[in-house]
Design a protein around this motif. Structure first.
Motif, PDB file in Angstrom:
ATOM      1  N   TRP A  68      -0.596  -0.737  11.312  1.00 42.02           N
ATOM      2  CA  TRP A  68      -1.606  -0.567  12.475  1.00 42.02           C
ATOM      3  C   TRP A  68      -2.316  -2.086  12.789  1.00 42.02           C
ATOM      4  N   ILE A 130       9.287   9.553   2.217  1.00 41.46           N
ATOM      5  CA  ILE A 130       9.288  10.826   3.072  1.00 41.46           C
ATOM      6  C   ILE A 130       8.559  11.987   2.383  1.00 41.46           C
ATOM      7  N   SER A 132       5.715  11.918   0.847  1.00 40.37           N
ATOM      8  CA  SER A 132       4.342  12.218   1.136  1.00 40.37           C
ATOM      9  C   SER A 132       4.030  12.259   2.513  1.00 40.37           C
TER      10      SER A 132
ATOM     11  N   SER B  59       3.407  14.517  17.869  1.00 42.37           N
ATOM     12  CA  SER B  59       4.652  13.717  18.051  1.00 42.37           C
ATOM     13  C   SER B  59       4.832  13.644  19.333  1.00 42.37           C
ATOM     14  N   GLN B 102      -3.699   8.109   1.040  1.00 42.71           N
ATOM     15  CA  GLN B 102      -3.724   9.323   0.116  1.00 42.71           C
ATOM     16  C   GLN B 102      -4.816   9.109  -0.752  1.00 42.71           C
ATOM     17  N   HIS B 217      -0.205   7.042  17.083  1.00 40.10           N
ATOM     18  CA  HIS B 217       0.725   6.938  15.853  1.00 40.10           C
ATOM     19  C   HIS B 217       0.055   7.347  14.590  1.00 40.10           C
ATOM     20  N   LYS B 218      -1.230   6.749  14.544  1.00 38.74           N
ATOM     21  CA  LYS B 218      -1.978   7.147  13.427  1.00 38.74           C
ATOM     22  C   LYS B 218      -2.209   8.480  13.163  1.00 38.74           C
ATOM     23  N   LYS B 220      -0.551  10.922  14.290  1.00 41.26           N
ATOM     24  CA  LYS B 220       0.841  11.777  13.845  1.00 41.26           C
ATOM     25  C   LYS B 220       0.806  11.321  12.440  1.00 41.26           C
ATOM     26  N   THR B 221       0.766  10.306  11.866  1.00 46.77           N
ATOM     27  CA  THR B 221       1.015   9.875  10.476  1.00 46.77           C
ATOM     28  C   THR B 221       0.010  10.353   9.624  1.00 46.77           C
ATOM     29  N   TYR B 222      -1.319  10.659   9.941  1.00 45.99           N
ATOM     30  CA  TYR B 222      -2.301  11.254   8.964  1.00 45.99           C
ATOM     31  C   TYR B 222      -1.934  12.869   8.864  1.00 45.99           C
ATOM     32  N   ARG B 224       0.944  14.247   9.106  1.00 52.61           N
ATOM     33  CA  ARG B 224       2.034  14.392   8.203  1.00 52.61           C
ATOM     34  C   ARG B 224       1.382  14.365   6.881  1.00 52.61           C
ATOM     35  N   ILE B 225       0.933  13.359   6.642  1.00 56.77           N
ATOM     36  CA  ILE B 225       0.463  13.348   5.168  1.00 56.77           C
ATOM     37  C   ILE B 225      -0.719  14.378   4.813  1.00 56.77           C
ATOM     38  N   CYS B 228       1.989  17.164   4.270  1.00 52.65           N
ATOM     39  CA  CYS B 228       2.885  17.346   2.792  1.00 52.65           C
ATOM     40  C   CYS B 228       1.846  17.198   1.649  1.00 52.65           C
ATOM     41  N   CYS B 236       9.057  17.650   3.643  1.00 48.60           N
ATOM     42  CA  CYS B 236       8.229  16.138   3.281  1.00 48.60           C
ATOM     43  C   CYS B 236       9.183  15.709   2.240  1.00 48.60           C
TER      44      CYS B 236
END
Lengths: 601, 236
Positions: A68, A130, A132, B59, B102, B217-218, B220-222, B224-225, B228, B236
């Motif tokens: 990013w 994937i 994580s 998403s 993480q 996008h951030k 969304k990614t966060y 998911r983390i 999971c 995951c």
């Protein structure tokens, strides 16, 4: 020329690589350098790794990679002439992710209720994290038959397993898988995995077995049906060829199964003379026997007499029946029949021949003495028969005439009391069937018997015409009112009976004698001992013991037909030859108990 | 007429009663929430379900932002932002690495997400408003609709993430979570003034969308983390 940054890619969003394209370098050795700026800062950084990713590339490792963050990258080409800057490109690692191909693509052929299907399973590229959740991959696979060109693509989403149904047995399939981050670039297709589907006959076989069983059942049922209806089918498909039919030939004879009838039937193929011309021939040969209607004696035609095959030479010219046939009586029978026919003709007998016969009957003049053979028989007087004949000449007879003619001889079948007649085959011309018919017809309606009677007469008549007629046929035709007068007993033990005709009395010198009284003895039959059974006259003799049956008495009057008459039963038998017995001649009766020396009138 | 009215009124009353009864029952039927997992208490979706919903929304948000941004890319060249920050959310420290993310932990990650979402609430409505004001009606209509949709999604997503965080806290997963966000970034005017004071033009739109695309996008990614790490399931 300036170089150009072609592309930058990150396989797992943790590192990335940029490639550039060198411009024309003019043949001079040129060095390239990559510089980048991070996220609008002023610090210029140079590519940390030019070699890992190959030539003209720059590899950014994990430490140098920030997601990013906008990278402003510029490639500089430097040679002896100078340096050239490429156009700067902005790169954000988050959007240039292109993962590696999926790994461990395995395809297995599995079975679902007998039908095969492909189960494709794979793993994510090992570098893409994937687990994580750092990267989310979606997969896509494609399949095609070996030898074909078109791929069949399937979207698998985020799952790592996919089932492909509707595959063909016995063929080879090619499978490939690729993946893509939810926002990124598709990976390359994985290496092709080949899978051979073995021949699967299970399902098809069961289907075939089912089909075969069903069809075999159907076949069996059809065959059974055909077999059951084979007879009718035969008639339908192969209609029976109409067999030759002999006119006037009654099939019933064969069905009845009496040999005598059959024989007689076979023997007279030409029998029913259909032309009156034949009758004329017959005319000459027959004696006329006149039998009065009043005296309706039931003459039993003895088989012997009727069926005698002996040809008798009848002198038709003479008024007397010179036919010395022992079958005189039978002849009489025949004539009687003829007479009947004649009389019946008026009633509308349809057979032309009957006319002729009538004439023949008329011409019949003589009767022979009953032969001893006839002893067992009783002679019936025809007149009774005749009288009733016309009544029975009905149309049904027509159909049977020819048949009956051929097969029935002296009739009196019905006249015979049941069981009284014995069948004797006297010869080839013996028409056994008469009697058999008589008996068989006994239970039948009277008409039938009468028909037979008529037939008999007819038969007899024609027979004589052919001159093959046994004496039987040469019976004088009887009119309904004809009487038979016993003339004499000749040496041959034959009772010579003279037909007495009222009209033709002149012929017979003894005629007036005969006509004297009302009472005439009727020749009932011939006893076993060569006895001529006579029945005393009707009217006055009702109670006579000679009259065996009161019933029989009544039988005289036409109703004698009634069939079960036992006219003769208790008739006294008169021995014919040689015995002289008192005869009551006063009244013209011939005492049956007495022998016949015959009242010679 | 009066008689008729008199006769009618009780009928009307009965009719109303019946209709209300029917509606009540029908509404009751509709009011029952749909539970895809067939649980006994359908009113409370599980945390996993909440996560799924939230991730789906993020998403979708990202997808729309990407579409909108791609449209602008064709027409206008990007500005050169050398020397200065491009996006108004630059102050929000976000992990730019997987390991960093993480290491943050669930609570902080949730906080970052919420900050981002809250930072974009107003600018997106401004964007929508600005887009609708544009002269080029046909072109902007599609965009303004999309902008409206995005602003709605962001709002819903924010609420959803809050719910997730609260649920996690209830479950003991989010111990230190503070649902209250400091108001320093919640200034509606400052946010949009970052891009331009006054009204935004189409160029500003592009910058705004560029920044939003990244931040979505951030998020969304966060998310998911976060999911999971909380539910290490097959997804995951």
């Amino acid at each position: 020329d300036k170089p150009k940054l072609t592309s930058c890619r990150s396989p797992e969003k943790e590192t990335f690589t940029c490639w550039w394209q060198p411009g024309h370098d003019g043949g001079l050795p040129t060095t390239y350098a990559l510089y980048y700026l991070k996220d609008n800062s002023d610090t210029i950084y140079e590519c940390p790794d030019y070699h890992t990713a190959g030539e003209n590339s720059c590899f950014f490792n994990k430490n140098d990679t920030s997601v990013w963050v906008n990278y402003n990258i510029t490639v500089v080409a430097t040679n002896a002439l100078g340096s050239n800057f490429s156009d700067p490109e902005d790169v954000d690692v988050a959007y240039i992710v292109q993962p590696h191909t999926p790994e461990n693509v395995t395809v297995n052929v599995m079975e679902d209720k007998g039908w095969p299907f492909l189960r494709v399973s794979w793993e994510s590229p090992h570098k893409a994290d994937i687990r994580s959740g750092w990267i989310t991959l979606i997969y896509e696979l494609r399949v095609k038959l070996e030898g074909e060109e078109e791929w069949e693509e399937h979207h698998a989403g985020q799952q790592k397993m996919f089932n492909i149904f509707s595959i063909r047995s016995g063929s080879t399939y090619l499978v490939q898988v690729r993946c893509k981050p939810d926002h990124g670039f598709w990976s390359e297709w994985s290496s092709t995995t080949y899978v051979k589907v073995p021949e699967y006959f299970f399902r098809e076989r069961s289907l075939w077995i089912l089909v075969m069983i069903f069809s075999s059942f159907t076949l069996i049922i059809l065959l059974w049906i055909v077999h059951m209806n084979s007879h009718s089918l035969k008639h339908c498909l192969l209609p029976p060829v109409p067999g030759p039919k002999i006119k006037g030939f009654d099939q019933q004879i064969f069905k009845n199964g009496r040999s005598d009838e059959i024989l007689s039937a076979l023997m007279v193929p030409n029998f029913p003379p259909t032309k009156s011309s034949n009758y004329e021939d017959l005319l000459v040969e027959y004696l006329e026997v006149y039998v009065s209607e009043e005296q309706e004696l039931i003459l039993e035609e003895s088989k012997d007499s009727c069926l005698k095959s002996d040809s008798s030479t009848c002198d038709s010219d003479s008024g007397r029946g010179s036919c010395d046939s022992h079958t005189l009586l039978t002849d009489k029978c025949g004539e009687a029949k003829r007479e009947r026919r004649a009389s019946g003709e008026d009633s509308g007998m349809t057979i032309e021949s009957q006319k002729g016969w009538e004439e023949e009957a008329l011409s019949y003049t003589q009767e022979d003495v009953a032969t001893p053979d006839v002893s067992s028989r009783r002679v019936k007087t025809w007149p009774s028969v005749f009288s009733t004949v016309p009544q029975y000449t009905t149309s049904p007879l027509d159909q049977k005439t020819s048949l009956e003619l051929s097969k029935q001889h002296c009739l009196s079948d019905t006249l015979f009391p049941p069981g009284s007649s014995t069948k004797e085959v006297l010869g080839p011309n013996y028409w056994e069937f008469d009697l058999s018919n008589k008996q068989s017809h006994l239970p039948q309606p009277q008409t039938h018997g009468s028909q037979q009677l008529q037939a008999h007469s007819d038969v007899n008549i024609s027979y004589t015409g052919n001159k093959q007629v046994p004496a039987l046929l040469q019976l004088p035709g009887f009119k309904s009112t004809e009487y038979v007068e016993v003339q004499k007993v000749n040496q041959e033990d034959m009772v010579i009976l003279q037909p007495v005709e009222s009209d033709n009395c002149g012929r017979d010198e003894e005629c007036p004698h005969v006509l004297q009284g009302e009472d005439y003895s009727k020749v009932k039959g011939v006893g076993s001992d060569n006895l001529l059974l006579l029945q005393s006259g009707v009217k006055a003799r009702m109670g006579d013991e000679m009259e065996a049956n009161g019933v029989s008495e009544s039988c005289y009057t036409s109703s004698s037909f009634a069939t079960t008459q036992k006219h003769i039963d208790s008739m006294h038998s008169a021995t014919i030859p040689g015995q002289e017995e008192p005869i009551r001649a006063t009244t013209g009766y011939v005492d049956t108990t007495t022998m016949f020396t015959l009242p010679m009138y | 007429m009066r008689k008729m009215q008199k006769v009618k009124s009780p009928f009307i009353a009965w009719f109303a009663v019946i209709a209300l009864m029917y509606l009540k029952y029908s509404v009751m039927a509709d009011a029952a929430p749909i539970c895809s997992y067939g649980q006994a208490t359908c009113h409370v979706p599980s945390l996993a379900d909440l996560f799924d919903r939230v991730i789906q929304q993020s998403s979708r948000m990202h997808g729309i932002s990407t579409d909108l941004h791609s449209e602008f890319d064709h027409y206008l060249p990007s500005k050169n932002f050398i020397g200065k920050q491009r996006c108004h959310t630059y102050a929000i420290l976000t992990p730019d690495d997987k390991e960093k993310a993480q290491r943050l932990g669930r609570e902080q990650l949730t906080e970052v997400i919420l900050r981002l979402l809250m930072a974009w609430g107003d600018p997106l409505s401004q964007l929508h408003w600005s887009m609708s004001q544009d002269q080029n009606q046909d072109f902007n209509q599609y965009r303004s609709n999309k902008a409206l949709e995005i602003s709605d999604i962001v709002r819903e997503l924010k609420d959803g993430v809050i719910k997730v965080a609260e649920r996690m806290k209830r479950l003991g997963l989010n111990g230190n979570f503070v649902s209250y966000i400091s108001p320093e970034n919640v200034d509606p005017f400052s946010a949009i003034s970052f891009y331009k004071r006054g009204e935004l033009n189409s160029v500003d739109h592009q910058d705004l969308l560029y920044c939003f695309r990244r931040d979505s996008h951030k998020v969304k990614t966060y998310l998911r983390i976060l999911k999971c790490s909380t539910f290490p399931t097959l997804d995951c």
